[in-house]
Structures are given as structure tokens and as C-alpha cells.
Design an enzyme around this catalytic site. Structure first.
Site, PDB file in Angstrom:
ATOM      1  CB  CYS A  88       6.399   4.600   4.428  1.00  0.00           C
ATOM      2  SG  CYS A  88       7.025   6.130   3.966  1.00  0.00           S
ATOM      3  CB  CYS A 114      -0.993   0.136   1.336  1.00  0.00           C
ATOM      4  SG  CYS A 114      -2.142   1.307   1.272  1.00  0.00           S
ATOM      5  CB  CYS A 115       3.813   2.309   2.151  1.00  0.00           C
ATOM      6  SG  CYS A 115       3.353   2.545   3.469  1.00  0.00           S
ATOM      7  CB  CYS A 154      -1.157   3.950   8.906  1.00  0.00           C
ATOM      8  SG  CYS A 154      -1.830   2.788   7.305  1.00  0.00           S
ATOM      9  CB  CYS A 202      -2.318   7.083   5.934  1.00  0.00           C
ATOM     10  SG  CYS A 202      -1.391   7.386   4.027  1.00  0.00           S
TER      11      CYS A 202
END
Length: 234
Positions: free
Chosen positions: A226, A115-116, A201, A198
């Protein structure tokens, strides 16, 4: 200019003089990445003071806090600096969500890094492509990984020189600068959020917890980057 020469030129200079030097010698070949955290707000203020031609960009992952957009707007209103926004590729986000759902990052470190990569790393590579200097708001005391960096370093993965003008600043120095210069900052910092990413997170931290404890809190401490700042060689 070789990196060792640049280190010698900038060693011992304060943050504003470092930025002034970069602007004078590199101009539009330098770029500053802001996430609108308190350190980044200090640098934005300093760039405005010297009327820098250094480019500024931010990464909008699509999962930011409303407070981040608030300080983004305040920053534009006050400093009038153009801030280019980079977004993740639509197809990549659609494929990820369609295949694994909107919260796959909680399920494993591999999923979170995926996702990162989609939301941060790939857009970052587009944002810094073609530049010679990448300016960041990193401070040494923010994490153990960052304490082992240098204020100037070569990022092998991105083939760019990274410079951290606030590298030796303490949190108290940053907070004092914001107060004295009336710099706008994210109100979440007053609610226990020293590091803001985010929304899904990031959580507030308790007294005594590590600076980065609120980022990806469900993971092992050693894995909590990240990928934006882990490829450097120095």
C-alpha cells in the site's frame, strides 16, 4: 544516535529487550503503529509488560472489518495502553468518492494507490511526524519485498528510523506467543486471513497461497504494497 550504532546495540537481542532498549533510550520519541494484526498484538503485549512510554497509534481508514474493531476494543480493555487513532482527511475522502465512486480501487492500480494514499499514507505521515523511531510488526517471511529489508532501517521518505522487533520470528513463533500469553487477536486469522487490511481489499487465502495473496488479490503480485513500507533505504 547513528543507525549503524543502533544496529550494533540491538543485534542479537530478543524482541522484549529491543523494545526495552528503545523505551529507555528514546521513550516518547518512539512510536509504534498497530493494525491489530497478530504481530502487532505481540508487540502491544510486550510494551505493556515493560510499562513502556512508547506512543501507540493506529490508522482507521473507514473501511475496516468489524472484527478489527472488536480486537481494538479487547486490546484497550486488557492492556489499558492509550492508542491514538488517525483518520483520513474528510475533504479528500469526500472528493474521491464524489468523483470516482466508493469502489474505484478495483478499476486500476493507480486508483487503488490513490485510495491507499488518502486513507493510509497521508494519515501515517501525520502520525509519525516528529518521532525518531517507528516500531512495526513486520516479519521477514511475510512477503518477498519484506524479506529484503533489515530489522533496522532508515526510511528515507519519512525521515525516520524503522525497527522491526519481530523481523526474524516465524508465524509459528507468533501463534505460540499468542496462545501462551492469552493475547487477544482478530478472529479473522482463524478463518484464513493471515494479513488483514480494509474489508473491500482483503480476502481469505487458500492453502499454499502466498501470505499476502489475500490483499488486493486482483493485482499483480509485484505491486501489492500500500506504500506504508516501500520507501526504506538500508
Amino acid at each position: 544516535m547513528m543507525i549503524e550504532q543502533l544496529k550494533n546495540e540491538l543485534r542479537g537481542l530478543d524482541a522484549q529487550k529491543i523494545l526495552t532498549y528503545i523505551d529507555a533510550h528514546f521513550g516518547e520519541e518512539a512510536v509504534f503503529s498497530t493494525s491489530f494484526g497478530i504481530e502487532d498484538q505481540v508487540i502491544t503485549h510486550l510494551l505493556s509488560e515493560i510499562n513502556a512510554t512508547t506512543r501507540v497509534f493506529t490508522l482507521d481508514t473507514g473501511r475496516l472489518f468489524p472484527e478489527t474493531y472488536y480486537v481494538w476494543n479487547r486490546t484497550l480493555d486488557i492492556y489499558k495502553l492509550p492508542i491514538k487513532a488517525y483518520y483520513p482527511k474528510t475533504d479528500a475522502v469526500e472528493d474521491l468518492i464524489s468523483t470516482k465512486g466508493p469502489s474505484s480501487f478495483y478499476e486500476s492500480t493507480e486508483n487503488r494507490k490513490e485510495c491507499c494514499f488518502i486513507r493510509k499514507i497521508e494519515p501515517l505521515k501525520r502520525a509519525i511526524k516528529g518521532y525518531k523511531i517507528w516500531i512495526t510488526g513486520i516479519r521477514a517471511e511475510q512477503s518477498e519485498n519484506r524479506d529484503h529489508m533489515e530489522f533496522i532501517e532508515w526510511d528515507e521518505g519519512n525521515q525516520i528510523i524503522k525497527i522491526h522487533p519481530l523481523f526474524n520470528w516465524t508465524l509459528a513463533m507468533v501463534e505460540t506467543f499468542l496462545k501462551v500469553n492469552f493475547v487477544p487477536y482478530n478472529p479473522l486469522h482463524d478463518k484464513g486471513f493471515p494479513s488483514i487490511g480494509c474489508q473491500p481489499c482483503t480476502r481469505a487465502i487458500a492453502a499454499g497461497e502466498d501470505f499476502r495473496a489475500g490483499r488486493w488479490w486482483w493485482e499483480d503480485k509485484s505491486k501489492k504494497e500500500c506504500g506504508l513500507h516501500v520507501t526504506s533505504k538500508y
